[in-house]
Motif scaffolding. Structure first.
Motif, PDB file in Angstrom:
ATOM      1  N   TYR A 111      -7.493  28.157  72.848  1.00 33.64           N
ATOM      2  CA  TYR A 111      -6.096  27.914  73.187  1.00 33.64           C
ATOM      3  C   TYR A 111      -5.972  26.735  74.137  1.00 33.64           C
ATOM      4  CZ  TYR A 111      -5.847  32.797  71.689  1.00 33.64           C
ATOM      5  OH  TYR A 111      -5.967  33.968  70.981  1.00 33.64           O
ATOM      6  N   THR A 112      -4.840  26.050  74.042  1.00 34.46           N
ATOM      7  CA  THR A 112      -4.467  25.100  75.089  1.00 34.46           C
ATOM      8  C   THR A 112      -3.867  25.935  76.225  1.00 34.46           C
ATOM      9  OG1 THR A 112      -2.206  24.783  74.284  1.00 34.46           O
ATOM     10  CG2 THR A 112      -3.919  23.292  73.392  1.00 34.46           C
ATOM     11  N   PRO A 113      -3.752  25.379  77.424  1.00 37.19           N
ATOM     12  CA  PRO A 113      -3.121  26.142  78.511  1.00 37.19           C
ATOM     13  C   PRO A 113      -1.693  26.591  78.161  1.00 37.19           C
ATOM     14  CG  PRO A 113      -4.336  24.293  79.409  1.00 37.19           C
ATOM     15  CD  PRO A 113      -4.348  24.131  77.910  1.00 37.19           C
ATOM     16  N   GLU A 114      -0.956  25.759  77.449  1.00 38.64           N
ATOM     17  CA  GLU A 114       0.412  26.105  77.080  1.00 38.64           C
ATOM     18  C   GLU A 114       0.438  27.280  76.091  1.00 38.64           C
ATOM     19  OE1 GLU A 114       0.015  22.227  78.745  1.00 38.64           O
ATOM     20  OE2 GLU A 114      -0.869  22.925  76.861  1.00 38.64           O
ATOM     21  N   GLU A 115      -0.469  27.238  75.117  1.00 44.95           N
ATOM     22  CA  GLU A 115      -0.553  28.331  74.144  1.00 44.95           C
ATOM     23  C   GLU A 115      -0.935  29.639  74.838  1.00 44.95           C
ATOM     24  OE1 GLU A 115      -2.033  25.643  70.332  1.00 44.95           O
ATOM     25  OE2 GLU A 115      -3.510  26.628  71.607  1.00 44.95           O
ATOM     26  N   TRP A 116      -1.878  29.551  75.765  1.00 42.69           N
ATOM     27  CA  TRP A 116      -2.332  30.739  76.473  1.00 42.69           C
ATOM     28  C   TRP A 116      -1.221  31.308  77.346  1.00 42.69           C
ATOM     29  CZ3 TRP A 116      -5.754  34.222  75.727  1.00 42.69           C
ATOM     30  CH2 TRP A 116      -6.157  35.080  76.754  1.00 42.69           C
ATOM     31  N   GLN A 117      -0.435  30.436  77.936  1.00 44.04           N
ATOM     32  CA  GLN A 117       0.676  30.887  78.770  1.00 44.04           C
ATOM     33  C   GLN A 117       1.673  31.694  77.924  1.00 44.04           C
ATOM     34  OE1 GLN A 117       2.811  27.754  80.765  1.00 44.04           O
ATOM     35  NE2 GLN A 117       3.755  29.152  82.202  1.00 44.04           N
ATOM     36  N   GLN A 118       1.889  31.266  76.685  1.00 47.84           N
ATOM     37  CA  GLN A 118       2.812  31.969  75.797  1.00 47.84           C
ATOM     38  C   GLN A 118       2.200  33.255  75.247  1.00 47.84           C
ATOM     39  OE1 GLN A 118       3.962  29.200  72.741  1.00 47.84           O
ATOM     40  NE2 GLN A 118       5.100  27.905  74.160  1.00 47.84           N
ATOM     41  N   GLN A 119       0.929  33.199  74.850  1.00 47.00           N
ATOM     42  CA  GLN A 119       0.283  34.330  74.193  1.00 47.00           C
ATOM     43  C   GLN A 119      -0.353  35.286  75.193  1.00 47.00           C
ATOM     44  OE1 GLN A 119      -1.566  33.377  70.563  1.00 47.00           O
ATOM     45  NE2 GLN A 119      -2.776  35.219  70.470  1.00 47.00           N
ATOM     46  N   GLY A 120      -1.201  34.755  76.061  1.00 44.75           N
ATOM     47  CA  GLY A 120      -1.791  35.531  77.138  1.00 44.75           C
ATOM     48  C   GLY A 120      -2.861  36.535  76.778  1.00 44.75           C
ATOM     49  N   VAL A 121      -3.124  36.704  75.494  1.00 48.20           N
ATOM     50  CA  VAL A 121      -4.146  37.667  75.088  1.00 48.20           C
ATOM     51  C   VAL A 121      -4.718  37.248  73.739  1.00 48.20           C
ATOM     52  CG1 VAL A 121      -2.519  39.243  73.940  1.00 48.20           C
ATOM     53  CG2 VAL A 121      -4.652  40.134  74.857  1.00 48.20           C
ATOM     54  N   ALA A 122      -6.002  37.464  73.567  1.00 48.65           N
ATOM     55  CA  ALA A 122      -6.659  37.176  72.291  1.00 48.65           C
ATOM     56  C   ALA A 122      -6.629  38.436  71.433  1.00 48.65           C
ATOM     57  CB  ALA A 122      -8.100  36.732  72.528  1.00 48.65           C
ATOM     58  N   PRO A 123      -6.665  38.277  70.122  1.00 47.40           N
ATOM     59  CA  PRO A 123      -6.670  39.458  69.255  1.00 47.40           C
ATOM     60  C   PRO A 123      -7.936  40.293  69.429  1.00 47.40           C
ATOM     61  CG  PRO A 123      -6.977  37.448  67.965  1.00 47.40           C
ATOM     62  CD  PRO A 123      -6.720  37.026  69.374  1.00 47.40           C
ATOM     63  N   ALA A 124      -7.807  41.571  69.161  1.00 43.02           N
ATOM     64  CA  ALA A 124      -8.962  42.470  69.218  1.00 43.02           C
ATOM     65  C   ALA A 124      -9.926  42.122  68.082  1.00 43.02           C
ATOM     66  CB  ALA A 124      -8.502  43.913  69.087  1.00 43.02           C
ATOM     67  N   VAL A 132      -9.698  28.709  77.080  1.00 42.22           N
ATOM     68  CA  VAL A 132      -8.440  27.999  77.302  1.00 42.22           C
ATOM     69  C   VAL A 132      -8.786  26.665  77.944  1.00 42.22           C
ATOM     70  CG1 VAL A 132      -6.194  28.037  78.451  1.00 42.22           C
ATOM     71  CG2 VAL A 132      -7.222  30.188  77.638  1.00 42.22           C
ATOM     72  N   SER A 133      -8.508  25.587  77.218  1.00 33.49           N
ATOM     73  CA  SER A 133      -8.903  24.269  77.713  1.00 33.49           C
ATOM     74  C   SER A 133      -7.892  23.198  77.304  1.00 33.49           C
ATOM     75  CB  SER A 133     -10.276  23.898  77.148  1.00 33.49           C
ATOM     76  OG  SER A 133     -10.603  22.561  77.493  1.00 33.49           O
ATOM     77  N   PRO A 134      -7.594  22.284  78.217  1.00 35.27           N
ATOM     78  CA  PRO A 134      -6.728  21.154  77.848  1.00 35.27           C
ATOM     79  C   PRO A 134      -7.393  20.243  76.815  1.00 35.27           C
ATOM     80  CG  PRO A 134      -7.540  20.899  80.100  1.00 35.27           C
ATOM     81  CD  PRO A 134      -7.970  22.249  79.631  1.00 35.27           C
ATOM     82  N   HIS A 135      -8.706  20.357  76.647  1.00 36.46           N
ATOM     83  CA  HIS A 135      -9.425  19.548  75.655  1.00 36.46           C
ATOM     84  C   HIS A 135      -9.036  19.916  74.218  1.00 36.46           C
ATOM     85  CE1 HIS A 135     -12.147  17.432  78.378  1.00 36.46           C
ATOM     86  NE2 HIS A 135     -12.186  18.553  79.073  1.00 36.46           N
ATOM     87  N   PHE A 136      -8.353  21.048  74.042  1.00 39.20           N
ATOM     88  CA  PHE A 136      -7.949  21.482  72.704  1.00 39.20           C
ATOM     89  C   PHE A 136      -6.586  20.932  72.283  1.00 39.20           C
ATOM     90  CE2 PHE A 136     -10.595  25.498  73.642  1.00 39.20           C
ATOM     91  CZ  PHE A 136     -11.743  24.896  73.151  1.00 39.20           C
ATOM     92  N   ALA A 137      -5.899  20.265  73.182  1.00 40.47           N
ATOM     93  CA  ALA A 137      -4.564  19.743  72.873  1.00 40.47           C
ATOM     94  C   ALA A 137      -4.627  18.790  71.674  1.00 40.47           C
ATOM     95  CB  ALA A 137      -3.978  19.027  74.081  1.00 40.47           C
ATOM     96  N   GLY A 138      -3.730  19.010  70.719  1.00 42.54           N
ATOM     97  CA  GLY A 138      -3.634  18.144  69.549  1.00 42.54           C
ATOM     98  C   GLY A 138      -4.684  18.392  68.487  1.00 42.54           C
ATOM     99  N   LEU A 139      -5.551  19.386  68.681  1.00 41.10           N
ATOM    100  CA  LEU A 139      -6.620  19.667  67.717  1.00 41.10           C
ATOM    101  C   LEU A 139      -6.305  20.931  66.929  1.00 41.10           C
ATOM    102  CD1 LEU A 139      -9.787  19.062  69.936  1.00 41.10           C
ATOM    103  CD2 LEU A 139      -8.647  17.447  68.394  1.00 41.10           C
ATOM    104  N   ASN A 140      -6.660  20.919  65.651  1.00 41.13           N
ATOM    105  CA  ASN A 140      -6.521  22.139  64.862  1.00 41.13           C
ATOM    106  C   ASN A 140      -7.675  23.086  65.196  1.00 41.13           C
ATOM    107  OD1 ASN A 140      -8.809  21.429  63.290  1.00 41.13           O
ATOM    108  ND2 ASN A 140      -7.555  20.394  61.769  1.00 41.13           N
TER     109      ASN A 140
END
Length: 98
Positions: free
Chosen positions: A76-89, A41-49
């Motif tokens: 994930y971006t921090p915002e995405e992680w806040q919404q999802q909170g878990v990675a797939p198995a 989870v990193s802010p460096h991922f913002a705006g990147l596919n």
């Protein structure tokens, strides 16, 4: 230093707010320290596919990528992680099982 620790250290270049690296080699038949899963989870991922995010992670890993067989990346971006909170198995290994 184990490969797991080396991966964790390398990925610190992305300044993660959350980083989890798991050795999933036991799920595969290629031996120890070969298959890893990283949740970054990193802010460096913002705006990147996802391709660009993975490229950043591979760049951070550098030569270390030559030492492992597989690295499953969940970025994930921090915002995405806040919404999802878990990675797939991770899936069950589809090849090479004895």
């Amino acid at each position: 230093m184990t490969k797991l620790n080396a991966i964790e250290n390398a990925l610190q270049a992305l300044q993660p707010e959350h980083l989890q690296v798991l050795d999933e080699s036991h799920m595969h038949s290629r031996g120890q320290e070969t298959h890893y899963k990283a949740v970054i989870v990193s802010p460096h991922f913002a705006g990147l596919n996802s391709v660009k995010r993975h490229q950043k992670a591979y760049a951070a890993m550098g030569e270390l990528m030559q030492q492992i067989h597989a690295l499953a990346l969940h970025t994930y971006t921090p915002e995405e992680w806040q919404q999802q909170g878990v990675a797939p198995a991770s899936p069950v290994c589809a090849g090479g099982h004895k």
